[in-house]
Motif scaffolding. Structure first.
Motif, PDB file in Angstrom:
ATOM      1  N   GLY A 151      10.527  26.647 -21.273  1.00 43.91           N
ATOM      2  CA  GLY A 151      11.904  26.356 -21.631  1.00 43.91           C
ATOM      3  C   GLY A 151      12.189  24.897 -21.944  1.00 43.91           C
ATOM      4  N   TRP A 153      15.434  21.883 -21.869  1.00 45.91           N
ATOM      5  CA  TRP A 153      16.308  21.500 -20.762  1.00 45.91           C
ATOM      6  C   TRP A 153      17.783  21.759 -20.984  1.00 45.91           C
ATOM      7  N   ASN A 154      18.145  22.240 -22.179  1.00 48.98           N
ATOM      8  CA  ASN A 154      19.590  22.314 -22.444  1.00 48.98           C
ATOM      9  C   ASN A 154      20.266  23.555 -21.863  1.00 48.98           C
ATOM     10  N   GLY A 229      11.758  24.829 -27.627  1.00 47.76           N
ATOM     11  CA  GLY A 229      11.472  23.396 -27.561  1.00 47.76           C
ATOM     12  C   GLY A 229      11.543  22.768 -28.934  1.00 47.76           C
ATOM     13  N   SER A 230      10.956  21.585 -29.050  1.00 43.36           N
ATOM     14  CA  SER A 230      11.030  20.849 -30.314  1.00 43.36           C
ATOM     15  C   SER A 230       9.955  21.344 -31.291  1.00 43.36           C
ATOM     16  N   THR A 233       6.289  20.109 -30.380  1.00 44.71           N
ATOM     17  CA  THR A 233       5.716  20.892 -29.277  1.00 44.71           C
ATOM     18  C   THR A 233       5.400  22.303 -29.759  1.00 44.71           C
ATOM     19  N   LEU A 252      12.746  26.772 -32.055  1.00 45.67           N
ATOM     20  CA  LEU A 252      12.547  25.323 -32.148  1.00 45.67           C
ATOM     21  C   LEU A 252      13.813  24.629 -32.651  1.00 45.67           C
ATOM     22  N   GLY A 253      13.648  23.411 -33.090  1.00 44.10           N
ATOM     23  CA  GLY A 253      14.811  22.579 -33.404  1.00 44.10           C
ATOM     24  C   GLY A 253      15.415  22.858 -34.768  1.00 44.10           C
ATOM     25  N   CYS A 285      20.309  23.417 -30.069  1.00 45.88           N
ATOM     26  CA  CYS A 285      19.365  23.444 -31.192  1.00 45.88           C
ATOM     27  C   CYS A 285      20.003  23.893 -32.497  1.00 45.88           C
ATOM     28  N   GLU A 382      16.374  15.635 -36.238  1.00 44.80           N
ATOM     29  CA  GLU A 382      17.197  16.229 -35.190  1.00 44.80           C
ATOM     30  C   GLU A 382      17.500  15.156 -34.141  1.00 44.80           C
TER      31      GLU A 382
HETATM   32  P1  NDP Z   1      10.069  19.753 -25.804  1.00 40.59           P
HETATM   33  O1  NDP Z   1       9.518  20.339 -27.043  1.00 40.59           O
HETATM   34  O2  NDP Z   1       9.756  18.369 -25.454  1.00 40.59           O
HETATM   35  O3  NDP Z   1       9.634  20.646 -24.540  1.00 40.59           O
HETATM   36  C1  NDP Z   1       9.857  22.039 -24.507  1.00 40.59           C
HETATM   37  C2  NDP Z   1       9.045  22.624 -23.353  1.00 40.59           C
HETATM   38  O4  NDP Z   1       7.658  22.628 -23.704  1.00 40.59           O
HETATM   39  C3  NDP Z   1       9.143  21.838 -22.052  1.00 40.59           C
HETATM   40  O5  NDP Z   1       9.146  22.741 -20.966  1.00 40.59           O
HETATM   41  C4  NDP Z   1       7.888  21.012 -22.089  1.00 40.59           C
HETATM   42  O6  NDP Z   1       7.503  20.593 -20.807  1.00 40.59           O
HETATM   43  C5  NDP Z   1       6.896  21.981 -22.672  1.00 40.59           C
HETATM   44  N1  NDP Z   1       5.714  21.400 -23.280  1.00 40.59           N
HETATM   45  C6  NDP Z   1       5.551  20.157 -23.781  1.00 40.59           C
HETATM   46  N2  NDP Z   1       4.292  20.008 -24.292  1.00 40.59           N
HETATM   47  C7  NDP Z   1       3.658  21.198 -24.117  1.00 40.59           C
HETATM   48  C8  NDP Z   1       2.341  21.685 -24.441  1.00 40.59           C
HETATM   49  N3  NDP Z   1       1.433  20.933 -25.061  1.00 40.59           N
HETATM   50  N4  NDP Z   1       2.036  22.965 -24.093  1.00 40.59           N
HETATM   51  C9  NDP Z   1       2.952  23.750 -23.494  1.00 40.59           C
HETATM   52  N5  NDP Z   1       4.194  23.335 -23.152  1.00 40.59           N
HETATM   53  C10 NDP Z   1       4.560  22.073 -23.463  1.00 40.59           C
HETATM   54  O7  NDP Z   1      11.626  19.996 -25.941  1.00 40.59           O
HETATM   55  P2  NDP Z   1      12.800  19.489 -25.000  1.00 40.59           P
HETATM   56  O8  NDP Z   1      12.658  20.017 -23.616  1.00 40.59           O
HETATM   57  O9  NDP Z   1      12.941  18.026 -25.209  1.00 40.59           O
HETATM   58  O10 NDP Z   1      14.046  20.276 -25.650  1.00 40.59           O
HETATM   59  C11 NDP Z   1      14.693  19.853 -26.773  1.00 40.59           C
HETATM   60  C12 NDP Z   1      14.194  20.575 -28.010  1.00 40.59           C
HETATM   61  O11 NDP Z   1      14.296  21.977 -27.852  1.00 40.59           O
HETATM   62  C13 NDP Z   1      15.004  20.238 -29.230  1.00 40.59           C
HETATM   63  O12 NDP Z   1      14.167  19.895 -30.303  1.00 40.59           O
HETATM   64  C14 NDP Z   1      15.730  21.526 -29.561  1.00 40.59           C
HETATM   65  O13 NDP Z   1      16.039  21.686 -30.889  1.00 40.59           O
HETATM   66  C15 NDP Z   1      14.842  22.563 -29.024  1.00 40.59           C
HETATM   67  N6  NDP Z   1      15.619  23.736 -28.674  1.00 40.59           N
HETATM   68  C16 NDP Z   1      15.512  24.857 -29.453  1.00 40.59           C
HETATM   69  C17 NDP Z   1      16.272  25.967 -29.179  1.00 40.59           C
HETATM   70  C18 NDP Z   1      16.136  27.201 -30.000  1.00 40.59           C
HETATM   71  O14 NDP Z   1      16.407  28.274 -29.500  1.00 40.59           O
HETATM   72  N7  NDP Z   1      15.724  27.151 -31.241  1.00 40.59           N
HETATM   73  C19 NDP Z   1      17.207  25.990 -28.069  1.00 40.59           C
HETATM   74  C20 NDP Z   1      17.225  24.784 -27.305  1.00 40.59           C
HETATM   75  C21 NDP Z   1      16.447  23.700 -27.615  1.00 40.59           C
HETATM   76  P3  NDP Z   1       8.097  19.233 -20.197  1.00 40.59           P
HETATM   77  O15 NDP Z   1       9.516  19.125 -20.589  1.00 40.59           O
HETATM   78  O16 NDP Z   1       7.919  19.445 -18.748  1.00 40.59           O
HETATM   79  O17 NDP Z   1       7.246  18.154 -20.802  1.00 40.59           O
END
Ligand code: NDP
Length: 485
Positions: A151, A153-154, A229-230, A233, A252-253, A285, A382
């Motif tokens: 997941g 963090w939002n 996530g982003s 990632t 993703l984003g 996102c 983003e």
């Molecule tokens: P990140 O991409 O930094 O992290 C997402 C998750 O992936 C975190 O739990 C992170 O762990 C984990 N992670 C990081 N690297 C790896 C890896 N190599 N292998 C497996 N897991 C990994 O995103 P953020 O947490 O900063 O969230 C913001 C982003 O999420 C924004 O870009 C946003 O657009 C996107 N988002 C997309 C949504 C959607 O539904 N489309 C909804 C909400 C957000 P850790 O944080 O512990 O490093």
């Protein structure tokens, strides 16, 4: 932590809280004050192994329950979440800094919606019968096995349940890794699942940073990975999963366009732009952060936006009157401040906001830029913060081309009173989740997800079932087998 029912350990595995202080300490910071309110430990390889072993062991019996029995457990979990909405919302506010005004209606409640919806759907999941003359084929909808959810963090509670609800309804088990920034909420969901009757091991939570996520993604016991996530990632996780031929969902984003034509109801359009840029302090996102406003109504739009932003109540997120909270972390605040500086240095006009608010919390003013052009950094990347960019346009063809000129494709919105135009424009926008005269609604009944770099697969709705199950095809011959020799 000033909260009575906080989780009691870092991980939740096989039906109970588990601690392993050998893992790196992860401080949990309350974004409104900057104070440390709790501390968890990242999962060590042994913790990850225990969680996957528990999920693997629990999966066959969970899949063997009747779907309605699984559904009943998910529905009961939804009921418990609704009964405890206030407590869970307070915890979500501590975890994320989002105002209680929001978390009371958009987080635990959205998690409950997903559990209720997929709990109800469970009993309807079937294969089909395909007649072939005398012979016939039937298909069986099977679980994938152990799923990993990761997941952002939002929306920590919502993301955990948007992934777990369809996964569990289909007979899978799950190991969920929250973002290290917001580790608390998913643990309460794991507790509630047990209380609702889910067998131990069906839903497990492991804390950790990227390395823990990477270990989960590459483990041979895992059949599917769903990441929110982003994009960077997402690319890493997708390729790691692909090398093991695992199923994926990638949420993703985005850098989504919101197009406001000159015949739009201005107040509704401003309201849509507010919901699509400032809810959750802009950390959503699907936000419509490139607001294309027809030149004829640009000044009117900016004036109304400024007036309405003056009504934002910025302050203590635990006060229900507060409608705009802090950024989730100092790191995210710095990233957003960097983009605001870039916007100014690249020549955009700062209409309102733009400053960090004094104090220990991670507060930024709601910020609006005008005269933004397509090539500016704030129009291309983003930001994931409360920064709205207004771009001028005059012509429908032109705005469609500009709206699509991005690697992302999560969402898009159109405000106009001309419904024929609304449908015509939406049909040509490259985005997975679109809105007409609205923005950012996400009911569980509707598919949610992106195209292009914004994602793969869909969450919510019946469409999510396709991403958490697979079909077994069985050909049945009624007569003799003909063979060439
Ligand atoms: P990140 O991409 O930094 O992290 C997402 C998750 O992936 C975190 O739990 C992170 O762990 C984990 N992670 C990081 N690297 C790896 C890896 N190599 N292998 C497996 N897991 C990994 O995103 P953020 O947490 O900063 O969230 C913001 C982003 O999420 C924004 O870009 C946003 O657009 C996107 N988002 C997309 C949504 C959607 O539904 N489309 C909804 C909400 C957000 P850790 O944080 O512990 O490093």
């Amino acid at each position: 932590m000033p909260y009575a029912t906080q989780p009691t350990a870092s991980h939740f595995i096989n039906g109970q809280y588990v601690e392993d202080t050998a893992g790196d300490a992860i401080p949990v910071i309350y974004p409104a004050t900057g104070a440390e309110i709790a501390r968890v430990h990242a999962g060590t390889p042994s913790i990850v192994d225990q969680a996957l072993a528990a999920a693997k062991a629990a999966q066959p019996a969970w899949a063997a329950l009747t779907p309605r029995d699984r559904g009943r457990i998910l529905t009961r979990a939804a009921q418990i979440i609704r009964e405890r909405n206030h407590d869970l919302s307070v915890l979500e506010t501590y975890d994320t800094g989002k105002p209680l005004q929001e978390t009371l209606v958009a987080d635990a409640t959205s998690a409950a919606d997903a559990l209720e919806y997929f709990g109800g759907l469970a009993g309807t999941l079937t294969g089909e019968h395909i007649p072939l003359g005398e012979d016939w084929v039937y298909t069986v909808r099977e679980a994938l096995g152990v799923c990993v959810g990761i997941g952002a963090w939002n929306y920590p509670t919502q993301i955990a349940c948007w992934k777990a609800a369809p996964a569990l309804a289909c007979g899978n088990t799950m190991v969920f890794k929250p973002s290290e920034t917001t580790p608390l909420c998913a643990l309460k969901i794991a507790e509630i699942m047990i209380e609702a009757g889910a067998p131990a091991g069906v839903f497990n939570v492991v804390q950790g940073m990227g390395e823990t996520g990477a270990q989960l993604v590459t483990d041979p016991r895992v059949a599917k990975v769903s990441l929110t996530g982003s994009v960077p990632t997402g690319k890493r996780v997708y390729s790691a999963a692909a090398s093991h031929m695992k199923h994926v969902t990638m949420e993703l984003g985005g850098k989504s366009p919101l197009i406001i034509f000159d015949d739009a109801d201005i107040d509704n359009a401003v309201g849509g732009a507010i919901n699509g840029n400032f809810y959750s302090t802009g950390q959503v996102c699907s936000n419509g952060t490139r607001v294309f406003v027809h030149k004829a109504i640009k000044q009117q739009f900016l004036d109304r936006m400024k007036d309405r932003l003056a009504n934002a109540v910025i302050g203590d997120p635990l006060n229900e009157a507060t409608s705009f909270g802090p950024m989730v972390s100092e790191r995210q605040l710095d990233i957003v401040m960097g983009y605001i500086e870039k916007g100014q240095s690249e020549g955009a006009t700062l209409v309102t906001g733009g400053k960090r608010i004094d104090g220990n919390g991670f507060y930024i003013e709601p910020t609006v830029f005008a005269d933004v052009t397509d090539d500016m950094t704030i129009a291309r990347e983003e930001i994931f913060g409360p920064v709205l960019s207004v771009l001028d346009f005059e012509d429908e063809e032109e705005v469609i081309a500009r709206a699509n000129d991005t690697e992302f494709g999560l969402s898009a919105g159109v405000f106009t009173r001309d419904l024929a135009r609304a449908h015509r424009v939406i049909a040509r926008l490259e985005a997975g989740t679109c809105f007409i005269n609205s923005y950012n609604d996400a009911p569980v009944e509707a598919p949610f997800g992106g195209v292009k770099a914004s994602g793969v697969g869909r969450e919510n709705s019946k469409a999510a079932i396709e991403h958490y199950s697979q079909l077994k095809t069985v050909y049945v011959r009624m007569g003799d087998v003909e063979a060439p020799f």
